[in-house]
Design a protein around this motif. Structure first.
Motif, PDB file in Angstrom:
ATOM      1  N   LEU A 210      33.161  38.880 -25.999  1.00 14.17           N
ATOM      2  CA  LEU A 210      32.026  38.398 -26.783  1.00 14.17           C
ATOM      3  C   LEU A 210      32.387  38.298 -28.254  1.00 14.17           C
ATOM      4  O   LEU A 210      32.009  37.334 -28.944  1.00 14.17           O
ATOM      5  CB  LEU A 210      30.831  39.338 -26.604  1.00 14.17           C
ATOM      6  CG  LEU A 210      30.162  39.363 -25.228  1.00 14.17           C
ATOM      7  CD1 LEU A 210      29.078  40.420 -25.187  1.00 14.17           C
ATOM      8  CD2 LEU A 210      29.574  38.000 -24.888  1.00 14.17           C
ATOM      9  N   ALA A 211      33.137  39.280 -28.764  1.00 13.51           N
ATOM     10  CA  ALA A 211      33.522  39.265 -30.170  1.00 13.51           C
ATOM     11  C   ALA A 211      34.499  38.135 -30.468  1.00 13.51           C
ATOM     12  O   ALA A 211      34.463  37.532 -31.547  1.00 13.51           O
ATOM     13  CB  ALA A 211      34.141  40.606 -30.554  1.00 13.51           C
ATOM     14  N   GLU A 217      27.356  32.077 -29.068  1.00 11.46           N
ATOM     15  CA  GLU A 217      27.750  30.902 -28.303  1.00 11.46           C
ATOM     16  C   GLU A 217      27.715  31.139 -26.802  1.00 11.46           C
ATOM     17  O   GLU A 217      27.948  30.232 -26.019  1.00 11.46           O
ATOM     18  CB  GLU A 217      29.149  30.459 -28.728  1.00 11.46           C
ATOM     19  CG  GLU A 217      29.242  30.040 -30.199  1.00 11.46           C
ATOM     20  CD  GLU A 217      30.652  29.642 -30.587  1.00 11.46           C
ATOM     21  OE1 GLU A 217      31.531  29.704 -29.698  1.00 11.46           O
ATOM     22  OE2 GLU A 217      30.860  29.282 -31.750  1.00 11.46           O
ATOM     23  N   PHE A 218      27.480  32.370 -26.391  1.00 13.85           N
ATOM     24  CA  PHE A 218      27.450  32.703 -24.973  1.00 13.85           C
ATOM     25  C   PHE A 218      26.028  32.577 -24.444  1.00 13.85           C
ATOM     26  O   PHE A 218      25.095  33.134 -25.004  1.00 13.85           O
ATOM     27  CB  PHE A 218      27.934  34.143 -24.751  1.00 13.85           C
ATOM     28  CG  PHE A 218      29.415  34.255 -24.592  1.00 13.85           C
ATOM     29  CD1 PHE A 218      30.243  34.211 -25.695  1.00 13.85           C
ATOM     30  CD2 PHE A 218      29.976  34.412 -23.340  1.00 13.85           C
ATOM     31  CE1 PHE A 218      31.605  34.313 -25.557  1.00 13.85           C
ATOM     32  CE2 PHE A 218      31.342  34.530 -23.190  1.00 13.85           C
ATOM     33  CZ  PHE A 218      32.167  34.477 -24.309  1.00 13.85           C
ATOM     34  N   ASP A 219      25.892  31.830 -23.358  1.00 17.59           N
ATOM     35  CA  ASP A 219      24.594  31.837 -22.704  1.00 17.59           C
ATOM     36  C   ASP A 219      24.581  32.943 -21.641  1.00 17.59           C
ATOM     37  O   ASP A 219      25.582  33.601 -21.382  1.00 17.59           O
ATOM     38  CB  ASP A 219      24.254  30.472 -22.098  1.00 17.59           C
ATOM     39  CG  ASP A 219      25.241  30.036 -21.019  1.00 17.59           C
ATOM     40  OD1 ASP A 219      25.933  30.896 -20.445  1.00 17.59           O
ATOM     41  OD2 ASP A 219      25.328  28.823 -20.759  1.00 17.59           O
ATOM     42  N   GLU A 220      23.454  33.134 -21.026  1.00 17.54           N
ATOM     43  CA  GLU A 220      23.264  34.239 -20.085  1.00 17.54           C
ATOM     44  C   GLU A 220      24.175  34.125 -18.882  1.00 17.54           C
ATOM     45  O   GLU A 220      24.681  35.133 -18.368  1.00 17.54           O
ATOM     46  CB  GLU A 220      21.800  34.260 -19.644  1.00 17.54           C
ATOM     47  CG  GLU A 220      21.372  35.532 -18.955  1.00 17.54           C
ATOM     48  CD  GLU A 220      19.898  35.535 -18.623  1.00 17.54           C
ATOM     49  OE1 GLU A 220      19.452  34.598 -17.926  1.00 17.54           O
ATOM     50  OE2 GLU A 220      19.184  36.448 -19.066  1.00 17.54           O
ATOM     51  N   ASN A 221      24.422  32.904 -18.419  1.00 16.12           N
ATOM     52  CA  ASN A 221      25.247  32.722 -17.219  1.00 16.12           C
ATOM     53  C   ASN A 221      26.687  33.158 -17.450  1.00 16.12           C
ATOM     54  O   ASN A 221      27.332  33.710 -16.545  1.00 16.12           O
ATOM     55  CB  ASN A 221      25.212  31.253 -16.779  1.00 16.12           C
ATOM     56  CG  ASN A 221      23.852  30.848 -16.238  1.00 16.12           C
ATOM     57  OD1 ASN A 221      23.068  31.702 -15.826  1.00 16.12           O
ATOM     58  ND2 ASN A 221      23.555  29.557 -16.251  1.00 16.12           N
ATOM     59  N   ILE A 222      27.215  32.914 -18.656  1.00 19.19           N
ATOM     60  CA  ILE A 222      28.588  33.336 -18.952  1.00 19.19           C
ATOM     61  C   ILE A 222      28.665  34.853 -18.972  1.00 19.19           C
ATOM     62  O   ILE A 222      29.623  35.451 -18.466  1.00 19.19           O
ATOM     63  CB  ILE A 222      29.055  32.740 -20.290  1.00 19.19           C
ATOM     64  CG1 ILE A 222      29.106  31.212 -20.203  1.00 19.19           C
ATOM     65  CG2 ILE A 222      30.424  33.291 -20.676  1.00 19.19           C
ATOM     66  CD1 ILE A 222      29.510  30.525 -21.496  1.00 19.19           C
ATOM     67  N   ILE A 227      30.241  40.043 -16.229  1.00 15.02           N
ATOM     68  CA  ILE A 227      29.837  41.268 -15.538  1.00 15.02           C
ATOM     69  C   ILE A 227      30.297  41.224 -14.077  1.00 15.02           C
ATOM     70  O   ILE A 227      30.761  42.230 -13.520  1.00 15.02           O
ATOM     71  CB  ILE A 227      28.316  41.454 -15.617  1.00 15.02           C
ATOM     72  CG1 ILE A 227      27.892  41.680 -17.071  1.00 15.02           C
ATOM     73  CG2 ILE A 227      27.860  42.623 -14.749  1.00 15.02           C
ATOM     74  CD1 ILE A 227      26.390  41.721 -17.268  1.00 15.02           C
ATOM     75  N   PHE A 228      30.196  40.045 -13.458  1.00 15.34           N
ATOM     76  CA  PHE A 228      30.635  39.895 -12.066  1.00 15.34           C
ATOM     77  C   PHE A 228      32.130  40.160 -11.924  1.00 15.34           C
ATOM     78  O   PHE A 228      32.565  40.890 -11.017  1.00 15.34           O
ATOM     79  CB  PHE A 228      30.291  38.490 -11.573  1.00 15.34           C
ATOM     80  CG  PHE A 228      30.783  38.195 -10.183  1.00 15.34           C
ATOM     81  CD1 PHE A 228      30.151  38.745  -9.085  1.00 15.34           C
ATOM     82  CD2 PHE A 228      31.884  37.375  -9.981  1.00 15.34           C
ATOM     83  CE1 PHE A 228      30.602  38.479  -7.799  1.00 15.34           C
ATOM     84  CE2 PHE A 228      32.341  37.106  -8.708  1.00 15.34           C
ATOM     85  CZ  PHE A 228      31.705  37.656  -7.610  1.00 15.34           C
ATOM     86  N   VAL A 229      32.925  39.600 -12.834  1.00 13.87           N
ATOM     87  CA  VAL A 229      34.377  39.822 -12.781  1.00 13.87           C
ATOM     88  C   VAL A 229      34.692  41.298 -12.995  1.00 13.87           C
ATOM     89  O   VAL A 229      35.542  41.878 -12.304  1.00 13.87           O
ATOM     90  CB  VAL A 229      35.084  38.952 -13.838  1.00 13.87           C
ATOM     91  CG1 VAL A 229      36.562  39.320 -13.940  1.00 13.87           C
ATOM     92  CG2 VAL A 229      34.941  37.478 -13.485  1.00 13.87           C
ATOM     93  N   LEU A 274      22.194  34.181 -10.826  1.00 11.09           N
ATOM     94  CA  LEU A 274      22.641  32.782 -10.844  1.00 11.09           C
ATOM     95  C   LEU A 274      21.940  31.964  -9.765  1.00 11.09           C
ATOM     96  O   LEU A 274      21.792  30.741  -9.905  1.00 11.09           O
ATOM     97  CB  LEU A 274      24.163  32.720 -10.669  1.00 11.09           C
ATOM     98  CG  LEU A 274      24.985  33.295 -11.831  1.00 11.09           C
ATOM     99  CD1 LEU A 274      26.472  33.295 -11.499  1.00 11.09           C
ATOM    100  CD2 LEU A 274      24.740  32.485 -13.104  1.00 11.09           C
ATOM    101  N   LEU A 275      21.498  32.629  -8.688  1.00 14.66           N
ATOM    102  CA  LEU A 275      20.736  31.930  -7.649  1.00 14.66           C
ATOM    103  C   LEU A 275      19.285  31.706  -8.057  1.00 14.66           C
ATOM    104  O   LEU A 275      18.557  30.984  -7.372  1.00 14.66           O
ATOM    105  CB  LEU A 275      20.778  32.722  -6.342  1.00 14.66           C
ATOM    106  CG  LEU A 275      22.100  32.687  -5.565  1.00 14.66           C
ATOM    107  CD1 LEU A 275      22.046  33.641  -4.378  1.00 14.66           C
ATOM    108  CD2 LEU A 275      22.402  31.269  -5.086  1.00 14.66           C
TER     109      LEU A 275
END
Length: 388
Positions: A210-211, A217-222, A227-229, A274-275
């Motif tokens: 993030l830094a 510039e990050f939206d929630e999906n990114i 977090i998933f990775v 994401l679903l």
């Protein structure tokens, strides 16, 4: 209640022979009609005294934190209570700086005192008395206190920050907290410590990313993707501990349990978010069916590795999806009741026939993979096991 760690300790001390320990495990497997490893044993309380001590620990640590806040308030008073009306730009800047110092010390000093109090308490209640629930609370207090102290210190040092600097501060604080968890593990060997350290490491890398790219510039999906990775990485780490103790008779199995418990929501929540499950009534039929399909996939994984954390973490999303589907197909008044009936029946049936179903699932996997998973039928346990 005696844990596998207690049995191993008795064997190591000569109070029980390795053959007697193996016979006891075989007996309990026969009595319960379920291999002991499949029960996912983890010790939370030994007796009511654990709860009694845990209450005392919570009260004491809250008091220590409150004292830290009071001392911090003396060193850097709350400017809101002291400030006179601000009429100049310079006055506004001084007020903002004073507020910044106040907030920094309100995080730093209480966290430092809580961590300092948690360690000696762990020396007695964890290292000497081996009390499970107080040990968990003291570990979380120690690691959380170190994180809070470091973050507050960073706020005190960096007066003018932005989102990127904030992410760097979170990353640095999480890294120090991970180091603290490592030293706590080396001293006390509390199984949840590895999960706490892994969570801190995951937070470190996510905050660094993030830094590097500016959090705005990050939206929630990114963020969900990161977090998933991280969740997959923690799950893989958990599997390494699991594979090292297929019979689940040592502390390594307890470590793996907490790692799976950490990884499960990190994997499940991003997928279902994401679903569109978290969007409430905007959930579509396709997304609801997708939720059920993902949950079935989670079920196969849970059966294969003989861990139920994924199923528990995803349960709330399945309840929501099924409630939506029943409502869409006309069962408006009974949608929740039908959902609860279906899910409850499915979970109880799965629990009752866990081993037969698991045997079918595991038998379909490649032999090389089967050799790394817990056995599906009663198997001879080793006559001795390391308590590590």
């Amino acid at each position: 209640m005696y844990s596998e760690d207690d049995i191993n300790s008795a064997v190591a001390a000569g109070a029980m022979s390795a053959e007697a320990a193996a016979g006891f495990r075989a007996h309990m497997t026969k009595v319960r009609e379920l291999p002991r490893g499949s029960e996912e044993n983890f010790r939370l309380i030994n007796s009511f005294n654990d709860i009694f001590v845990a209450i005392g620990v919570i009260i004491l640590l809250v008091a220590v934190g409150a004292i830290g806040q009071a001392i911090a308030g003396v060193i850097a008073p709350n400017p809101y209570l002291l400030a006179e009306p601000i009429n100049t730009a310079a006055g506004a800047e001084d007020y903002e700086a004073a507020w910044h110092r106040y907030e920094a010390l309100q995080l730093c000093l209480p966290g430092l005192l809580v961590a300092a109090a948690a360690w000696p308490l762990a020396e007695f209640f964890t290292r000497k008395r081996r009390m499970a629930l107080p040990s968990i609370l003291l570990l979380l207090a120690f690691v959380g206190g170190i994180f809070s102290a470091c973050f507050g210190l960073g706020m005190a040092v960096i007066a003018d920050g932005n989102d990127r600097i904030g992410a760097i501060m979170v990353s640095a604080s999480a890294l120090v907290a991970a180091g603290a968890a490592y030293f706590h593990w080396r001293r006390f060997m509390v199984p949840i410590t590895v999960a706490a350290g892994s969570a801190a490491v995951a937070a470190t890398f996510i905050a660094l990313i993030l830094a590097a790219f500016d959090p705005r510039e990050f939206d929630e999906n990114i963020l969900f993707g990161l977090i998933f990775v991280a969740g997959l990485a923690v799950w893989s780490f958990a599997m390494r501990w699991d594979i090292s103790d297929r019979e689940r008779i040592t502390r390594r199995s307890d470590v793996a349990f907490w790692l799976h418990l950490l990884a499960a929501p990190m994997i499940a929540h991003p997928i279902f978010a994401l679903l569109g499950v978290t969007e409430g009534d905007n959930l579509g039929i396709g997304a609801a069916v997708g939720v059920l399909a993902v949950y079935v996939a989670f079920g196969f994984v849970a059966l294969a590795i003989d861990r139920r954390a994924l199923l528990v973490s995803a349960l709330i999303y399945v309840l929501f999806a099924l409630t939506f589907l029943f409502r869409e197909f006309g069962a408006v008044e009974l949608n929740f009741a039908l959902t609860a009936l279906l899910i409850g029946s499915a979970l109880l049936s799965l629990s009752a026939f866990w081993q037969p179903i698991r045997r079918v699932v595991v038998s379909a996997l490649p032999n090389g993979l089967q050799d790394k998973l817990p056995a599906t039928e009663d198997m001879p346990l080793p006559v001795s096991a390391s308590p590590a």
